[in-house]
Design an enzyme around this catalytic site. Structure first.
Site, short mmCIF file in Angstrom:
data_model
loop_
_atom_site.label_atom_id
_atom_site.label_comp_id
_atom_site.label_asym_id
_atom_site.label_seq_id
_atom_site.Cartn_x
_atom_site.Cartn_y
_atom_site.Cartn_z
N CYS A 1 10.14 12.87 -18.07
CA CYS A 1 10.62 14.18 -18.51
C CYS A 1 12.12 14.24 -18.26
O CYS A 1 12.56 14.08 -17.11
CB CYS A 1 9.89 15.25 -17.70
SG CYS A 1 10.46 16.93 -17.97
N HIS B 1 8.97 15.03 -25.38
CA HIS B 1 8.06 15.58 -26.39
C HIS B 1 8.53 15.24 -27.82
O HIS B 1 7.73 15.18 -28.74
CB HIS B 1 7.99 17.11 -26.27
CG HIS B 1 7.11 17.63 -25.17
ND1 HIS B 1 7.43 17.49 -23.84
CD2 HIS B 1 5.92 18.28 -25.21
CE1 HIS B 1 6.48 18.06 -23.10
NE2 HIS B 1 5.55 18.55 -23.92
N ASP C 1 4.93 14.53 -16.46
CA ASP C 1 5.76 15.30 -17.40
C ASP C 1 5.33 16.76 -17.31
O ASP C 1 4.26 17.06 -16.76
CB ASP C 1 5.57 14.76 -18.84
CG ASP C 1 6.40 15.56 -19.87
OD1 ASP C 1 7.53 15.96 -19.54
OD2 ASP C 1 5.90 15.80 -20.98
N CYS D 1 14.31 14.73 -25.06
CA CYS D 1 13.12 15.33 -24.48
C CYS D 1 11.95 14.44 -24.87
O CYS D 1 11.85 14.04 -26.04
CB CYS D 1 12.94 16.75 -25.03
SG CYS D 1 11.36 17.51 -24.60
#
Ligand code: DGL
Length: 259
Positions: free
Chosen positions: A72, A184, A9, A182
């Site tokens: 990712c 994250h 990622d 995403c």
């Protein structure tokens, strides 16, 4: 020798995918690359995202990975076709979960929070078009969120304020599904839950990626012996403290590496 699964990622966000993989495949070794030095990928041009994805792939292949998970959305939507065409190992990617959102929505309005690079990609647009006839997709770039999470601020006031600035316009349009585009962003779920009403379903693709990884390993006869104990290595090219606090533990090594 048992070969590991490689995962990369732009930073620490893909650990949300790593967790799902370890849960579903507890006997598989993993090597995770956090390219935090180059984060965020989301604001970079396609060519640069591609070159970074190639660099990460080649590093994982140099450590004999048997399959690579591109953890990712930005790298997947900009580079996975190239990677699949140029390397022998199977690749698993992650894209915003538009299809489940389209099937689930009652208001016929779906919000997607993702990086600029993902929302601008051809792959995102073709997938989105395929599944959203009669549905309004409200796209929102999450500018700045990746940087905050990389700094360990997934629960800070600043992050909450930025998130509410991004979510409010979609909520005003009556979305009832919010796609986290995403890797994250699953770390923002506690804050997101404080900001959205309970009828809004938060959708991410982590578990689906793990399921797909399992299926592809099996299909290619690459799966490890079910009785073995797995080990996990993490390499990060910036300070390792935040990553260590997120994933460190027995059977998990976190190390700085200049890759
Ligand atoms: N985790 C990456 C993704 O899923 C973040 C991209 C970035 O570094 O901007 O898109």
């Amino acid at each position: 020798m048992v070969k590991p699964i490689g995962i990369f990622d732009s930073g620490i966000g893909g650990t949300s995918i790593w967790r799902e993989i370890v849960k579903m495949l507890p006997h598989e070794d993993t090597i995770y690359l956090a390219d935090s030095h180059n984060a965020p990928y989301g604001a970079k041009p396609k060519e640069e995202i591609l070159q970074l994805s190639i660099k990460n792939t080649e590093y994982l292949l140099s450590m004999d990975c048997k399959l690579i998970v591109v953890a990712c959305n930005t790298a997947t939507t900009n580079a996975i076709d190239y990677l699949r065409a140029h390397y022998q190992v199977p690749f698993i990617g992650i894209e915003p979960a538009i299809k489940p959102a389209a099937l689930h929505t009652k208001t016929k309005k779906v919000g997607v929070l993702a990086t600029k690079g993902t929302l601008a990609s051809e792959l995102f647009h073709s997938t989105s078009k395929m599944f959203t006839e009669g549905i309004t997709v409200l796209e929102q770039e999450g500018t700045g969120l990746v940087e905050l999470i990389e700094r360990g601020e997934a629960r800070s006031k600043e992050t909450k304020a930025l998130l509410s600035q991004y979510l409010n316009p979609m909520l005003e349009q009556q979305i009832d599904c919010l796609v986290l585009g995403c890797t994250h962003y699953p770390y923002l779920i506690p804050l997101i839950k404080e900001l959205v009403p309970s009828n809004v379903t938060i959708i991410d693709s982590g578990e689906a990626v793990a399921r797909q990884t399992k299926a592809v390993l099996k299909k290619n006869l690459l799966h490890a012996d079910l009785n073995r104990k797995a080990s996990h290595r993490f390499y990060i090219n910036t300070e390792a403290n935040i990553l260590t606090s997120m994933v460190g533990g027995p059977e998990v090594d976190v190390e700085y590496k200049d890759f």
